[in-house]
Write a protein that holds these residues in place. Structure first.
Motif, short mmCIF file in Angstrom:
data_model
loop_
_atom_site.label_atom_id
_atom_site.label_comp_id
_atom_site.label_asym_id
_atom_site.label_seq_id
_atom_site.Cartn_x
_atom_site.Cartn_y
_atom_site.Cartn_z
N THR A 125 0.79 -1.25 0.09
CA THR A 125 -0.04 -0.06 0.09
C THR A 125 0.98 1.28 0.06
N MET A 126 1.82 1.31 0.88
CA MET A 126 2.96 2.37 0.90
C MET A 126 3.49 2.45 -0.47
N GLY A 127 4.03 1.73 -1.17
CA GLY A 127 4.50 1.52 -2.39
C GLY A 127 3.62 2.05 -3.53
N ARG A 128 2.30 1.64 -3.48
CA ARG A 128 1.32 2.21 -4.41
C ARG A 128 1.15 3.73 -4.23
N THR A 129 1.07 4.11 -3.04
CA THR A 129 1.21 5.44 -2.83
C THR A 129 2.31 6.22 -3.36
N ILE A 130 3.62 5.89 -3.24
CA ILE A 130 4.88 6.25 -3.93
C ILE A 130 4.66 6.39 -5.30
N GLY A 131 4.16 5.16 -6.06
CA GLY A 131 4.11 4.78 -7.22
C GLY A 131 2.94 6.05 -7.91
N GLY A 132 1.95 6.13 -7.18
CA GLY A 132 0.93 7.42 -7.60
C GLY A 132 1.59 8.73 -7.74
N GLN A 133 2.26 8.92 -6.75
CA GLN A 133 2.92 10.28 -6.43
C GLN A 133 3.89 10.72 -7.64
N MET A 134 4.67 9.67 -7.96
CA MET A 134 5.85 9.52 -8.87
C MET A 134 4.88 9.88 -10.16
N SER A 135 3.90 8.95 -10.79
CA SER A 135 3.20 9.32 -11.83
C SER A 135 2.67 10.56 -12.27
N ALA A 136 2.12 11.12 -10.90
CA ALA A 136 1.45 12.48 -11.06
C ALA A 136 2.41 13.55 -11.41
N LEU A 137 3.55 13.23 -11.03
CA LEU A 137 4.81 14.16 -10.92
C LEU A 137 5.72 14.14 -12.02
N GLY A 138 5.77 12.86 -12.91
CA GLY A 138 6.34 12.72 -14.11
C GLY A 138 7.58 11.78 -13.68
N VAL A 139 8.10 11.52 -12.53
CA VAL A 139 8.95 10.81 -11.97
C VAL A 139 8.71 9.14 -12.35
N ARG A 140 9.69 8.70 -12.95
CA ARG A 140 8.96 7.42 -13.41
C ARG A 140 10.25 6.11 -13.45
N GLN A 141 11.09 6.53 -12.30
CA GLN A 141 11.90 5.48 -11.72
C GLN A 141 12.35 5.88 -10.57
N ALA A 142 11.97 4.88 -9.74
CA ALA A 142 12.23 4.66 -8.08
C ALA A 142 13.67 4.09 -7.93
N LEU A 143 14.54 4.80 -7.14
CA LEU A 143 15.74 4.06 -6.84
C LEU A 143 15.67 3.25 -5.51
N ALA A 144 14.77 2.25 -5.44
CA ALA A 144 14.36 1.58 -4.20
C ALA A 144 13.48 0.65 -4.88
N PRO A 145 13.44 -0.58 -3.91
CA PRO A 145 13.97 -0.74 -2.54
C PRO A 145 15.35 -1.33 -2.57
N LEU A 146 15.79 -1.48 -1.25
CA LEU A 146 17.00 -2.35 -0.93
C LEU A 146 16.60 -3.89 -0.79
N ALA A 147 17.28 -4.86 -1.50
CA ALA A 147 17.19 -6.12 -1.27
C ALA A 147 18.21 -6.79 -0.62
N ASP A 148 19.06 -5.90 -0.09
CA ASP A 148 20.39 -6.31 0.78
C ASP A 148 19.86 -7.04 2.05
N VAL A 149 20.67 -8.29 2.26
CA VAL A 149 20.48 -9.05 3.46
C VAL A 149 21.64 -8.56 4.58
N ALA A 150 21.25 -7.88 5.62
CA ALA A 150 22.01 -7.06 6.34
C ALA A 150 22.29 -7.89 7.47
N ARG A 151 23.38 -8.46 7.77
CA ARG A 151 23.73 -9.30 8.84
C ARG A 151 24.74 -8.88 9.73
N ASP A 152 25.21 -7.70 9.45
CA ASP A 152 26.38 -7.23 10.36
C ASP A 152 25.92 -5.66 10.71
N PRO A 153 25.66 -5.49 12.03
CA PRO A 153 24.98 -4.32 12.47
C PRO A 153 26.05 -3.29 12.44
N ARG A 154 27.26 -3.71 12.37
CA ARG A 154 28.52 -2.46 12.11
C ARG A 154 27.97 -1.77 10.72
#
Length: 793
Positions: A125-154
């Motif tokens: 639902t959040m992604g759909r909200t962001i995508g709708g805002q992008m479409s309305a504004l003319g932004v057509r590529q989101a540099l997100a999300p991260l699919a990195d698996v983070a196992r090191d808290p450092r």
């Protein structure tokens, strides 16, 4: 007689249009389509005669209201359509991990907080909200999300991830991708998975450092989340990572970007480099003699767009002229860019209707969604009993929820009333304030302290908001709104990072006067500078920054019951805290409505149900330590490496009981699915959400298997006294292992299942036997389970 421009005929298939247009383009025009200048350092509003393929951050950095931004985007499109020979539209991209990063757009909780909801539907639902805002504004590529698996808290970028478990990361990334890309079928957008691949496994948790991974771990741990978002989510974009793996930079690796990504995972979308990653093949990794050769290496490996602080067109032309890059490899990259533009409909619909653009992307409905996600993400880590008055003996009533009729509350801490202390570093407030101070700070190869004019001004406590954007409800403000008739005292106590104890006395005095203290400590997000966590801000010890621990101890010494609230991006090592205070809550970086959400949880309006997407270890010295290994408590000569709070942990104001685990079959084929069901009951005294978690273990295999792995989960709501029957369908392919000769295979043998409310609390257990031959699951294997619940009478 001119040849008809077939590429303009929308009735033709995309491949025909791409072939026609590509054949018409000069070398310079093709090279221009690979260029993706970074708008914070390049004037993207005056393109060259060949145009550009893509621009990033060209409009967020202007700091304009939404309609004025749309006008400027339309103007850039007009220049590309009318002032270039072939009229190829430009692809406009922007960061969007926690909301579209433009002025006046809603700021959602950071990704690690999103993952703490364990609710993919909510994130979609959040992604759909962001995508709708992008479409309305003319932004057509989101540099997100991260699919990195983070196992090191450092690692400082853990806050941008969905945590440490590949299955959870993949489920959340898939949901985000679907939301963004399916928001507007008429004007679709691209969601870009970052950072392919192994980025989070850097040596010592140091950002962009070298990675040592074998091919099995690379696939089973670090690639599977990308595969889920590609195959199940349909992700159209990929950003390669900065790091090298076994000495080979990812951005220049054909084995990773072509063989693995495209051939094995089936990705057929657009590959855009990380900022300056192509040039780093020469400047950082030293694997090419010059920038021209770097261009050739990256494009030849599989990069389609070169995101950089400078325009790279001339270097790419030279790479072809020097025969370092073949025309075929260049054409492959250009075709990918053109294909994306045709599929997005940019040739037919390059402009947006400015009058239809809302005045703000932070409407009441959008703020309500931000609050809903923030509330769902709050994790109650600890909630011990305290005395009702100083003279009473300790009872059995936990400190939380607090009584809203309370007369005096002290709200203390460096993040109690500081909006910059509750936002992720890719929020507009934080990132664009950084850009204003030092435009190159978004480049991981640059550091602000290297600039003479900024010397001595780059610490976390020097971070200040320098841009106008949406209102942010601080924790102090949220509590004051919730308690309009109470006396709410406030003291900062200390800075985030500086060793300044001058505010301790006032904080102690406020705590002494109060019935309860809410002590908000944590991080400041930043990029390379002006922060304690974030991109390029890694930690050796993962402790609370500065003198915040001393502040906690000083306030607790007053005897006033104290709730510690963590507003943070780092997964702290915190073996000391549980023994110090009765109640601990984490909001991570909770976004613009974090203050409202926290007040709702503290005073019982919302029953907390967030669960940790990454374990909180007792010491950073044990990192990286996957949660399943922490459950085994490996020992050192001077201690035990374990989780203070385990992966999946989170408490509630009610209690849940698990019972009646049943298997449809005790034996299933290696190509089949495991069906199990069980009952969950709310046996407490108030309604609440439970996150049921199903883990599995392959008992014996040809390679060492994890002691436990997540294979399914579901968040469900239960009224007081209500029970639900939960059914899970787990494909046997979730127990597949990767073999260098046979690929993905499922072996026959024993499998154990564990069911409960966290990785460390699994009261239900059962065994299943996988029968038959070794199954070569391959690329078509199922990647996710189905978990559903229905209420029992």
């Amino acid at each position: 007689m001119s040849v008809p421009e077939a590429f303009r005929d929308a009735s033709l298939c995309v491949d025909e249009r791409v072939s026609d247009l590509l054949a018409r383009m000069s070398l310079q025009e093709r090279a221009a389509q690979v260029a993706a200048p970074f708008g914070a350092t390049v004037d993207v509003h005056h393109p060259p005669v060949e145009g550009w393929g893509c621009v990033l951050a060209g409009f967020s950095t202007l700091g304009l209201p939404s309609r004025e931004t749309a006008i400027r985007i339309n103007e850039l499109q007009r220049k590309h359509l009318e002032q270039t020979r072939l009229g190829i539209p430009v692809l406009v991209a922007e960061e969007a991990l926690l909301g579209l990063k433009v002025r006046d757009a809603v700021t959602f909780p950071e990704a690690i907080a999103q993952a703490a909801t364990w609710d993919p539907q909510l994130i979609e639902t959040m992604g759909r909200t962001i995508g709708g805002q992008m479409s309305a504004l003319g932004v057509r590529q989101a540099l997100a999300p991260l699919a990195d698996v983070a196992r090191d808290p450092r690692w400082g970028r853990v806050e941008e991830t969905y945590g440490e478990e590949p299955y959870l990361v993949g489920a959340m990334a898939t949901a985000f991708v679907r939301g963004v890309q399916e928001a507007d079928p008429v004007r679709p957008s691209i969601a870009t998975l970052k950072h392919f691949v192994g980025y989070s496994a850097s040596a010592g948790g140091r950002n962009t450092d070298a990675v040592s991974l074998g091919p099995r771990e690379l696939r089973e741990v670090h690639t599977v989340a990308f595969e889920m978002a590609i195959r199940d989510g349909g992700a159209r974009g990929i950003m390669p990572s900065y790091n090298s793996i076994d000495g080979v930079p990812v951005t220049g690796s054909r084995a990773l970007l072509s063989d693995l990504l495209r051939d094995e995972l089936g990705f057929d979308g657009l590959v855009i480099s990380d900022l300056a990653a192509v040039s780093q093949l020469h400047t950082k990794h030293l694997t090419t003699p010059d920038l021209v050769a770097a261009q050739a290496r990256a494009i030849g490996a599989g990069v389609d767009l070169d995101l950089d602080n400078q325009v790279s067109t001339s270097a790419l032309v030279q790479a072809v002229q020097r025969r370092l890059l073949t025309e075929a490899d260049l054409n492959r990259a250009v075709a990918a860019v053109l294909r994306a533009k045709f599929e997005l409909g940019l040739f037919e619909n390059p402009y947006v209707d400015v009058d239809a653009v809302p005045q703000t992307f932070d409407s009441d409905a959008e703020r309500a969604l931000a609050r809903r996600i923030a509330e769902a993400s709050i994790v109650l880590l600890q909630n011990d009993p305290v005395a009702s008055t100083p003279d009473d003996a300790p009872g059995n009533t936990p400190l939380l929820p607090l009584n809203p009729a309370i007369a005096t509350v002290a709200v203390i801490g460096p993040n109690a009333d500081r909006l910059m202390g509750q936002l992720g570093h890719y929020s507009y407030h934080v990132l664009d304030s950084t850009v204003r101070r030092f435009a190159a700070a978004a480049d991981p190869s640059a550091r602000a302290e290297d600039v003479a004019d900024l010397a001595g001004q780059t610490g976390a406590d020097a971070a200040h908001r320098m841009v106008e954007s949406v209102p942010v409800v601080t924790f102090l403000e949220g509590i004051r709104r919730r308690l309009p008739h109470a006396q709410v005292l406030h003291e900062r106590g200390c800075p985030v990072a500086e060793a300044d104890r001058s505010g301790f006395a006032a904080a102690v005095q406020a705590a002494t006067r109060a019935e309860v203290t809410v002590l908000v400590v944590g991080d400041q997000a930043g990029i390379n500078s002006w922060g304690t966590v974030g991109e390029g801000l890694d930690s050796a010890d993962c402790d609370l920054p500065g003198v915040q621990r001393e502040l906690v101890e000083a306030v607790v010494a007053t005897g006033t019951p104290t709730v510690v609230v963590l507003s943070h991006g780092r997964a702290y090592a915190m073996d000391w805290l549980p023994a110090t205070v009765p109640a601990i809550v984490t909001t991570f970086f909770g976004g613009e409505e974090a203050g409202t959400a926290l007040a709702s949880v503290l005073f019982g309006d919302v029953n907390p149900a967030g669960r940790l997407p990454i374990a909180l270890l007792n010491t950073a010295a044990a990192a990286p330590l996957p949660y399943w290994r922490a459950l085994q408590q490996p020992s050192y000569v001077d201690g035990v490496a374990e989780a203070v709070f385990a992966f999946g942990h989170g408490l509630s104001y009610t209690r849940f009981a698990y019972s009646d685990l049943a298997l449809a079959q005790a034996a299933v084929g290696t190509e089949d699915v495991i069906r199990l069901s069980f009952t969950v009951a709310n046996v407490g005294d108030r309604p609440g959400d439970e996150v049921v978690q199903v883990y599995g273990r392959d008992v014996t295999a040809r390679t060492a298997r994890p002691y436990r792995k997540l294979v399914g989960f579901h968040r469900l709501h239960l009224q007081t006294g209500e029970s639900a029957r939960v059914s899970a369908v787990v494909p046997a392919s979730l127990f597949a292992l990767w073999d260098p000769e046979d690929g993905w295979i499922v072996e026959p043998g024993a499998v154990e299942l564990f069911v409960g409310g966290s990785s460390a609390e699994t009261p239900l257990r059962a065994g299943v036997t996988l029968t038959g031959d070794v199954h070569r699951a391959g690329a078509t294997r199922a990647l996710s389970s189905t978990v559903r619940a229905h209420s029992l009478p």
